[in-house]
Write an enzyme that holds these catalytic residues in place. Structure first.
Site, PDB file in Angstrom:
ATOM      1  N   LYS A 157     -57.410 -12.814 -18.687  1.00 17.88           N
ATOM      2  CA  LYS A 157     -56.745 -11.680 -18.053  1.00 17.88           C
ATOM      3  C   LYS A 157     -57.797 -10.600 -17.811  1.00 17.88           C
ATOM      4  O   LYS A 157     -58.511 -10.206 -18.736  1.00 17.88           O
ATOM      5  CB  LYS A 157     -55.624 -11.123 -18.920  1.00 17.88           C
ATOM      6  CG  LYS A 157     -54.907  -9.937 -18.243  1.00 17.88           C
ATOM      7  CD  LYS A 157     -53.710  -9.446 -19.031  1.00 17.88           C
ATOM      8  CE  LYS A 157     -54.101  -8.552 -20.180  1.00 17.88           C
ATOM      9  NZ  LYS A 157     -52.937  -7.861 -20.771  1.00 17.88           N
ATOM     10  N   SER A 210     -50.554   5.347 -27.278  1.00 18.56           N
ATOM     11  CA  SER A 210     -52.010   5.278 -27.100  1.00 18.56           C
ATOM     12  C   SER A 210     -52.694   6.299 -28.003  1.00 18.56           C
ATOM     13  O   SER A 210     -53.752   6.842 -27.670  1.00 18.56           O
ATOM     14  CB  SER A 210     -52.379   5.524 -25.631  1.00 18.56           C
ATOM     15  OG  SER A 210     -51.860   6.776 -25.190  1.00 18.56           O
ATOM     16  N   MET A 242     -48.028  -1.716 -32.273  1.00 22.34           N
ATOM     17  CA  MET A 242     -48.328  -2.431 -31.034  1.00 22.34           C
ATOM     18  C   MET A 242     -49.254  -1.674 -30.090  1.00 22.34           C
ATOM     19  O   MET A 242     -49.635  -2.206 -29.046  1.00 22.34           O
ATOM     20  CB  MET A 242     -47.013  -2.738 -30.301  1.00 22.34           C
ATOM     21  CG  MET A 242     -45.978  -3.475 -31.136  1.00 22.34           C
ATOM     22  SD  MET A 242     -46.586  -5.005 -31.875  1.00 22.34           S
ATOM     23  CE  MET A 242     -46.991  -5.941 -30.414  1.00 22.34           C
ATOM     24  N   THR A 302     -52.389  -0.031 -30.889  1.00 22.61           N
ATOM     25  CA  THR A 302     -53.822   0.055 -31.180  1.00 22.61           C
ATOM     26  C   THR A 302     -54.515  -1.237 -30.792  1.00 22.61           C
ATOM     27  O   THR A 302     -54.313  -2.277 -31.412  1.00 22.61           O
ATOM     28  CB  THR A 302     -54.050   0.367 -32.668  1.00 22.61           C
ATOM     29  OG1 THR A 302     -53.432   1.625 -32.969  1.00 22.61           O
ATOM     30  CG2 THR A 302     -55.532   0.448 -32.987  1.00 22.61           C
ATOM     31  N   LYS A 312     -58.516   3.888 -31.576  1.00 21.91           N
ATOM     32  CA  LYS A 312     -57.076   4.106 -31.505  1.00 21.91           C
ATOM     33  C   LYS A 312     -56.460   3.988 -32.901  1.00 21.91           C
ATOM     34  O   LYS A 312     -56.958   3.263 -33.756  1.00 21.91           O
ATOM     35  CB  LYS A 312     -56.415   3.097 -30.564  1.00 21.91           C
ATOM     36  CG  LYS A 312     -56.521   3.431 -29.090  1.00 21.91           C
ATOM     37  CD  LYS A 312     -55.632   2.485 -28.286  1.00 21.91           C
ATOM     38  CE  LYS A 312     -55.596   2.838 -26.824  1.00 21.91           C
ATOM     39  NZ  LYS A 312     -54.679   1.922 -26.072  1.00 21.91           N
TER      40      LYS A 312
END
Length: 331
Positions: free
Chosen positions: A76, A208, A228, A230, A235
Site C-alpha cells: 500500500k 493523531s 488505533m 499511533t 505519536k
C-alpha cells in the site's frame, strides 16, 4: 468493455466499487485470518517506509508483505495529508498494488482510502471479539474523525453495547458519532476523558495525538482498550503506565515497539518486547487472551501492510467475479 471482466490483466478497483463489494463482515474475516497467519509464521510484513516529505505537512510511505496462506503479495502506497479535509478530501490517501505471487505480475490496483478505514475498524473489532469482557455494555470512543464512525459500527457488532460515551478535543465533531449511535439504537453521551474511563467497558482511541489522552488511573479494572491511532514515531494516545498495568496485545509486536503505542512504555522501561503478545496467537488458540474479568487488556493496533493486502484481495476478487472495475494491460 465486455460486461464480464476478463480474468487476465490488471483489474482497477476504485473507491466506489470498494464500497459496493466489501462488507464489515468480509473485512473482519480477512483481518482475522491474516493475524492468525502472521502468528503461525505463514505471513510476514516488510519493513515500513514512512517519511515527512517536506510538502503540505504530509507523511508518505509504503507498507507491504506476503501472506503464503492467503497468497496476498503487494504494498500500500500513500499517507496522511492534514490539509485535505479543508479541500473536501479524506486526509488519508492510499492505493493498494497487488501482485501475482506465482509470476510477480501486477494483478490489481485497489483504492485504499475506504479500505484503510474498514480494515482499521476490523482490526479493533477483532481485538474486542477476542479480548473484551463478554458482558461489556458501555463503549468509549476517543476521537471523532473520519475513521471513528467505522470503528463504532464495527465495535457494535462484537458486544451487546447499550451506550456510547465519547470525547474529542474538538467537541463540535461529536455529532457524527452521536448520529451513528442513534442509527444503532445506542444511547450517547459526550463526556470528559476521565469520565469516559470511569464508565467504559471497552475503549477505542482513534486520533493523531502526540501526547497521552487517557491516564492509567482513569481506567477501570476489566476494561479493554484498542489503541488505533499511533502508527508513527512520536505519536501517543495513552499514558505509558497504562501498558504496564495491562495485558498487552498487538497486530505485530515488532511494529508495536517501534512505531506503535508501546514505543513509549518500552522506552521508559515499563514493559519489554517480550511482554507483548500477537493477537493472532489468541485467534489461533495458542494464548488464552484475557485471563480474568478484572484484567485490563490493551490492543496496540499499529496497522500492518498485510491487513491492507487482505481486504484489497477480497475486493479485487469480488470485483472480477461481478464484472466491476476496469481491466487494463501494461503490455
Amino acid at each position: 468493455m465486455d460486461s464480464q471482466i476478463e480474468t487476465q490483466g490488471i483489474v482497477i478497483v476504485g473507491e466506489e466499487i470498494c464500497r459496493q463489494v466489501i462488507s464489515r463482515t468480509d473485512a473482519f474475516a480477512a483481518v482475522s485470518d491474516v493475524f492468525a497467519a502472521m502468528a503461525r509464521g505463514d505471513a510476514y510484513n516488510f519493513p515500513v517506509v514512512r517519511e515527512a516529505i517536506g510538502h503540505a505537512d504530509a507523511l508518505y510511505g509504503f507498507k507491504g508483505g506476503f501472506d503464503r496462506a492467503g497468497l496476498s503479495l503487494g504494498l500500500k502506497a500513500g499517507g496522511y495529508w492534514p490539509g485535505n479535509a479543508a479541500k473536501g478530501l479524506t486526509n488519508h490517501q492510499s492505493t493498494v498494488c497487488l501482485f501475482d505471487p506465482d509470476t510477480g505480475q501486477l494483478s490489481a490496483l485497489v483504492g485504499g482510502n475506504y479500505l484503510t478505514a474498514l480494515r482499521t475498524a476490523a482490526s479493533s473489532s477483532v481485538s474486542i471479539a477476542h479480548l473484551a469482557r463478554k458482558d461489556a455494555k458501555v463503549l468509549g470512543m476517543v476521537g471523532a474523525g473520519h475513521q471513528s464512525t467505522f470503528q463504532l459500527r464495527a465495535a457494535a457488532e462484537q458486544r451487546d453495547f447499550e451506550k456510547v460515551v465519547a470525547w474529542n478535543p474538538h467537541p463540535e465533531m461529536l455529532p457524527r458519532l452521536q448520529a451513528v449511535a442513534a442509527d444503532l439504537g445506542l444511547a450517547f453521551e459526550g463526556v470528559s476523558p476521565e469520565e469516559l474511563g470511569a464508565q467504559a467497558d471497552v475503549i477505542i482511541t482513534i486520533t493523531s495525538a502526540h501526547q497521552p489522552l487517557l491516564m492509567a488511573d482513569w481506567i477501570r479494572p476489566g476494561t479493554h482498550i484498542a489503541c488505533m491511532g499511533t502508527d508513527t514515531t512520536g505519536k501517543q494516545e495513552v499514558d505509558p503506565a497504562l501498558l504496564a498495568r495491562a495485558a498487552v496485545f498487538a497486530d505485530e509486536v515488532a511494529q508495536s515497539v517501534s512505531i506503535g503505542e508501546a514505543q513509549h512504555a518500552v522506552a521508559q522501561g515499563l514493559i519489554s518486547e517480550g511482554d507483548i503478545t500477537p493477537v493472532g496467537a489468541v485467534i489461533n488458540g495458542t494464548h488464552a487472551g484475557r485471563a480474568a474479568n478484572g484484567d485490563i487488556t490493551l490492543f496496540d493496533g499499529t496497522g500492518v501492510g498485510l491487513q491492507d493486502l487482505a481486504v484489497a484481495s477480497v475486493a479485487a476478487t469480488i470485483a472480477r467475479e461481478r464484472g466491476l472495475g476496469e481491466v487494463v494491460r501494461l503490455g
